[in-house]
Design a protein around this motif. Structure first.
Motif, PDB file in Angstrom:
ATOM      1  N   PRO A 170       7.421   5.821   4.520  1.00  0.00           N
ATOM      2  CA  PRO A 170       8.778   6.022   5.035  1.00  0.00           C
ATOM      3  C   PRO A 170       9.817   5.914   3.917  1.00  0.00           C
ATOM      4  CG  PRO A 170       7.603   4.368   6.331  1.00  0.00           C
ATOM      5  CD  PRO A 170       6.753   4.681   5.152  1.00  0.00           C
ATOM      6  N   LEU A 171       9.541   5.019   2.960  1.00  0.00           N
ATOM      7  CA  LEU A 171      10.441   4.856   1.809  1.00  0.00           C
ATOM      8  C   LEU A 171      10.520   6.147   1.000  1.00  0.00           C
ATOM      9  CD1 LEU A 171      11.996   3.003  -0.300  1.00  0.00           C
ATOM     10  CD2 LEU A 171       9.767   2.686  -1.373  1.00  0.00           C
ATOM     11  N   ARG A 172       9.360   6.761   0.781  1.00  0.00           N
ATOM     12  CA  ARG A 172       9.325   7.955  -0.081  1.00  0.00           C
ATOM     13  C   ARG A 172       9.926   9.154   0.625  1.00  0.00           C
ATOM     14  NH1 ARG A 172       4.083   6.119  -3.025  1.00  0.00           N
ATOM     15  NH2 ARG A 172       5.124   4.574  -4.333  1.00  0.00           N
ATOM     16  N   HIS A 173       9.965   9.092   1.944  1.00  0.00           N
ATOM     17  CA  HIS A 173      10.666  10.116   2.707  1.00  0.00           C
ATOM     18  C   HIS A 173      12.167   9.995   2.427  1.00  0.00           C
ATOM     19  CE1 HIS A 173      11.636  11.898   6.950  1.00  0.00           C
ATOM     20  NE2 HIS A 173      12.092  12.621   5.968  1.00  0.00           N
ATOM     21  N   GLN A 174      12.611   8.769   2.274  1.00  0.00           N
ATOM     22  CA  GLN A 174      14.040   8.501   2.106  1.00  0.00           C
ATOM     23  C   GLN A 174      14.493   8.667   0.657  1.00  0.00           C
ATOM     24  OE1 GLN A 174      14.829   4.672   3.799  1.00  0.00           O
ATOM     25  NE2 GLN A 174      16.962   5.153   4.234  1.00  0.00           N
ATOM     26  N   VAL A 175      13.580   8.391  -0.274  1.00  0.00           N
ATOM     27  CA  VAL A 175      13.921   8.429  -1.701  1.00  0.00           C
ATOM     28  C   VAL A 175      13.069   9.483  -2.415  1.00  0.00           C
ATOM     29  CG1 VAL A 175      14.070   7.092  -3.822  1.00  0.00           C
ATOM     30  CG2 VAL A 175      14.370   5.954  -1.616  1.00  0.00           C
ATOM     31  N   GLY A 212       5.079  10.901  -1.205  1.00  0.00           N
ATOM     32  CA  GLY A 212       4.524  10.211  -0.039  1.00  0.00           C
ATOM     33  C   GLY A 212       3.098  10.582   0.316  1.00  0.00           C
ATOM     34  N   TYR A 213       2.403  11.285  -0.573  1.00  0.00           N
ATOM     35  CA  TYR A 213       0.999  11.625  -0.285  1.00  0.00           C
ATOM     36  C   TYR A 213       0.153  10.361  -0.270  1.00  0.00           C
ATOM     37  CZ  TYR A 213       1.507  16.673  -0.702  1.00  0.00           C
ATOM     38  OH  TYR A 213       1.849  17.978  -0.483  1.00  0.00           O
ATOM     39  N   SER A 214      -0.752  10.263   0.698  1.00  0.00           N
ATOM     40  CA  SER A 214      -1.687   9.141   0.719  1.00  0.00           C
ATOM     41  C   SER A 214      -2.779   9.424  -0.316  1.00  0.00           C
ATOM     42  CB  SER A 214      -2.311   8.984   2.098  1.00  0.00           C
ATOM     43  OG  SER A 214      -3.159  10.085   2.355  1.00  0.00           O
ATOM     44  N   ARG A 215      -3.587   8.402  -0.605  1.00  0.00           N
ATOM     45  CA  ARG A 215      -4.648   8.566  -1.602  1.00  0.00           C
ATOM     46  C   ARG A 215      -5.544   9.759  -1.281  1.00  0.00           C
ATOM     47  NH1 ARG A 215      -6.332   9.846  -4.891  1.00  0.00           N
ATOM     48  NH2 ARG A 215      -7.741   9.165  -6.532  1.00  0.00           N
ATOM     49  N   TRP A 216      -5.976   9.848  -0.032  1.00  0.00           N
ATOM     50  CA  TRP A 216      -6.904  10.896   0.369  1.00  0.00           C
ATOM     51  C   TRP A 216      -6.229  12.262   0.343  1.00  0.00           C
ATOM     52  CZ3 TRP A 216     -11.332  12.927   0.471  1.00  0.00           C
ATOM     53  CH2 TRP A 216     -11.648  13.963   1.348  1.00  0.00           C
ATOM     54  N   GLN A 217      -5.005  12.352   0.870  1.00  0.00           N
ATOM     55  CA  GLN A 217      -4.263  13.628   0.864  1.00  0.00           C
ATOM     56  C   GLN A 217      -4.043  14.120  -0.555  1.00  0.00           C
ATOM     57  OE1 GLN A 217      -0.689  12.432   2.968  1.00  0.00           O
ATOM     58  NE2 GLN A 217      -1.074  14.011   4.494  1.00  0.00           N
ATOM     59  N   THR A 230       0.827  -1.208   0.000  1.00  0.00           N
ATOM     60  CA  THR A 230       0.000   0.000   0.000  1.00  0.00           C
ATOM     61  C   THR A 230       0.865   1.263   0.000  1.00  0.00           C
ATOM     62  OG1 THR A 230      -0.050   0.137   2.400  1.00  0.00           O
ATOM     63  CG2 THR A 230      -1.754  -1.195   1.349  1.00  0.00           C
ATOM     64  N   GLU A 231       0.230   2.342  -0.412  1.00  0.00           N
ATOM     65  CA  GLU A 231       0.905   3.639  -0.422  1.00  0.00           C
ATOM     66  C   GLU A 231       1.341   4.019   0.995  1.00  0.00           C
ATOM     67  OE1 GLU A 231       0.761   6.278  -3.226  1.00  0.00           O
ATOM     68  OE2 GLU A 231       0.690   4.446  -4.404  1.00  0.00           O
ATOM     69  N   VAL A 245       2.821  16.025   4.414  1.00  0.00           N
ATOM     70  CA  VAL A 245       3.064  14.581   4.501  1.00  0.00           C
ATOM     71  C   VAL A 245       3.901  14.231   5.733  1.00  0.00           C
ATOM     72  CG1 VAL A 245       4.111  12.598   3.355  1.00  0.00           C
ATOM     73  CG2 VAL A 245       2.894  14.301   2.010  1.00  0.00           C
ATOM     74  N   LEU A 246       4.994  14.986   5.948  1.00  0.00           N
ATOM     75  CA  LEU A 246       5.880  14.641   7.061  1.00  0.00           C
ATOM     76  C   LEU A 246       5.446  15.306   8.360  1.00  0.00           C
ATOM     77  CD1 LEU A 246       9.329  14.983   5.212  1.00  0.00           C
ATOM     78  CD2 LEU A 246       7.927  12.937   5.517  1.00  0.00           C
ATOM     79  N   GLY A 247       4.568  16.312   8.252  1.00  0.00           N
ATOM     80  CA  GLY A 247       4.081  16.973   9.456  1.00  0.00           C
ATOM     81  C   GLY A 247       5.131  17.841  10.130  1.00  0.00           C
ATOM     82  N   HIS A 248       6.109  18.311   9.368  1.00  0.00           N
ATOM     83  CA  HIS A 248       7.120  19.191   9.945  1.00  0.00           C
ATOM     84  C   HIS A 248       6.534  20.576  10.219  1.00  0.00           C
ATOM     85  CE1 HIS A 248      10.749  16.740   8.179  1.00  0.00           C
ATOM     86  NE2 HIS A 248      10.013  16.047   9.035  1.00  0.00           N
ATOM     87  N   ASP A 249       7.179  21.289  11.126  1.00  0.00           N
ATOM     88  CA  ASP A 249       6.724  22.628  11.500  1.00  0.00           C
ATOM     89  C   ASP A 249       6.827  23.581  10.309  1.00  0.00           C
ATOM     90  OD1 ASP A 249       6.126  24.787  13.503  1.00  0.00           O
ATOM     91  OD2 ASP A 249       8.086  25.471  12.778  1.00  0.00           O
ATOM     92  N   ARG A 250       5.714  24.305  10.060  1.00  0.00           N
ATOM     93  CA  ARG A 250       5.616  25.149   8.881  1.00  0.00           C
ATOM     94  C   ARG A 250       6.730  26.192   8.782  1.00  0.00           C
ATOM     95  NH1 ARG A 250       2.282  26.973   4.947  1.00  0.00           N
ATOM     96  NH2 ARG A 250       0.891  25.223   5.226  1.00  0.00           N
ATOM     97  N   ARG A 251       7.030  26.833   9.922  1.00  0.00           N
ATOM     98  CA  ARG A 251       8.041  27.891   9.859  1.00  0.00           C
ATOM     99  C   ARG A 251       9.433  27.342   9.577  1.00  0.00           C
ATOM    100  NH1 ARG A 251       7.530  31.825  14.818  1.00  0.00           N
ATOM    101  NH2 ARG A 251       6.513  29.976  15.675  1.00  0.00           N
TER     102      ARG A 251
END
Lengths: 248, 238
Positions: free
Chosen positions: A82-87, B141-146, A76-77, A113-119
């Protein structure tokens, strides 16, 4: 090369689209910090190799490992996140999001996607746009940028994910000859900094300059691979010789 | 040739009917458009999942509601929903009344009718998205919904805005058919007025003018929205 210290490892990877077998058993190992160029005629499966490494295309058999991720086992996506974070990947047609500015394009995935702080991400994004020499275009939309500028934004976007590996898929193929240079300069800097890069390219001169290793693919197989000097100056396989004779 | 008499318009009762009717028309058109918009968005999203049975259900829904007259749909909902089962006892009077008012039946029917058209509009918008954009989102890394929420829906809805304007215009005009099931909207009150005054031509000319004004205002508003949301390289974007 010792197989266990490879960051990326492909073993006997095959892939078919319908009845057409694109990859007929690709084995490749890439070390951390290595720059590998994949060259070869169109339709030889170069781009497909890249898309299999980050899971965009599922493979039929064989195995792919990136770090600790076993890509061939991911379904699944969500598992691939975690893979797409790395690649990260940079595409031939830039593939920027047309409804967002250059700065937003770079910031979107780290925030959403990664939820990092916006600033923190904005500071990172501005730094990366400066790195690819586009600070003044931060608020421009992709439609207002030239091909070369869009491609540099795409490189900044890939870097903003803070990846370990970047896959470059014929990133200069759609560009004017004058703008090719600015993009290649940006890539060369990344290679010099020790980022692991796999580049599918038709720029033979560039491949020779930046690559630690060059792989020549033909009809879904890696026919020959080795240091650039060996591949370009003393190719062993007749197919490699024929291809280089046509393009050089 | 024309001997128009608008003296009845001075009657506050008729003025009140016209205003109330116009407001009901606007309410019905906007509420049903909003629901249709949501149905369209989720219907089109569901179609991208490529689940065979779900595709079949949505396909059937679209075919039924797009290919039958909205007046028939409205009558169907009015008579089935209010007569078959769905009744409740009014706690105040103890009389059995339909659970759904005529307005509610018209709203449901118009929403589904518009929803079927919106599914097609959004589907075409999503289909016209460059595949490269989707691929880039996946690689990040976007999910389907995102992916749908952050990238596909914002771009696709801009692409299909002109189609949505058409659908909303249509919704506005189709509300007039709700008069048949006694929804007190503009057309219904128009009928009341000319039955009272026998000034059919005058009433129709006025109502025509009101519809033209409403829909023109709507189109103008939608074009403004298109301008605001436009981005360079697409549609109205420079």
């Amino acid at each position: 090369m010792n197989r266990t210290d490879a960051l990326i490892e492909l073993d006997q990877v095959t892939k078919s689209f319908g009845a057409f077998q694109v990859l007929k058993g690709i084995s490749l190992a890439v070390k951390d910090g290595e720059a590998v160029c994949i060259i070869g005629p169109s339709g030889s499966g170069k781009s497909t190799i890249l898309r299999c490494i980050n899971g965009l295309i599922p493979i039929n058999s064989g195995s792919i490992r990136v770090g600790t991720h076993e890509v061939h086992k991911m379904k699944t996506e969500k598992e691939m996140r975690p893979l797409r974070h790395q690649v990260s990947m940079v595409f031939q047609q830039y593939n920027l999001f047309p409804h967002r500015t250059a700065l937003q394009n770079v910031m979107m995935a780290p925030v959403q996607v990664l939820g990092h702080d916006r600033r923190e991400v904005e500071a990172r994004a501005r730094r990366l746009l400066a790195k690819v020499r586009l600070s003044e275009k931060a608020d421009a939309y992709p439609g207002q940028l030239s091909g070369g500028q869009q491609q540099r934004v795409a490189i900044a976007r890939a870097l903003a994910m803070e990846p370990q590996v970047i896959l470059f898929d014929e990133v200069t193929a759609a560009l004017d000859p004058e703008t090719v240079k600015e993009v290649l300069t940006a890539i060369r800097e990344l290679v010099d900094e020790g980022l692991t890069c796999i580049l599918v390219t038709h720029e033979m001169k560039f491949a020779r300059e930046v690559a630690d290793r060059v792989c020549f693919t033909d009809h879904g197989r890696i026919v020959e691979s080795g240091p650039p000097a060996q591949i370009f100056d003393a190719p062993q396989d007749p197919r490699t010789r024929e291809f280089l004779g046509q393009v050089l | 040739m024309f001997n128009l008499d608008y003296s009845w318009l001075a009657d506050p009762v008729y003025q009140g009917w016209l205003i109330r009717g116009t407001l009901t028309t606007i309410e019905l058109a906007f509420a049903s458009s909003a629901i249709a918009f949501v149905i369209g968005l989720f219907g089109a999203l569901a179609l991208t999942l490529r689940i065979a049975w779900l595709d079949a259900v949505i396909e059937l829904f679209v075919e039924v509601f797009r290919n039958t007259p909205p007046l028939l749909q409205m009558l169907f909902f009015y008579f089935t929903l209010s007569t078959v089962g769905l009744r409740m006892t009014d706690p105040a009077t103890g009389v059995s009344v339909p659970l759904l008012s005529a307005f509610a039946c018209a709203l449901i029917s118009l929403s589904l009718f518009g929803g079927a058209l919106c599914i097609e509009a959004f589907r075409s918008g999503l289909d016209s998205l460059p595949r490269a954009v989707t691929e880039a989102a996946r690689s990040l890394g976007y999910s389907r919904w995102q992916r749908f929420r952050r990238i596909e829906a914002p771009i696709a809805s801009r692409i299909c805005l002109p189609a949505l304007t058409n659908i909303m215009t249509n919704q506005f005009k189709t509300t007039s058919q709700a008069s048949v099931i006694t929804v007190p909207e503009l057309m219904y009150y128009a009928g009341q007025i000319y039955n009272d005054t026998f000034r059919t031509a005058e009433v129709m000319i006025l109502v025509l003018f009101i519809y033209v004004s409403l829909v023109s205002l709507l189109s103008w508003g939608m074009v403004r929205i298109e301008r605001v949301l436009a981005f360079p390289g697409y549609g109205k974007g420079a």
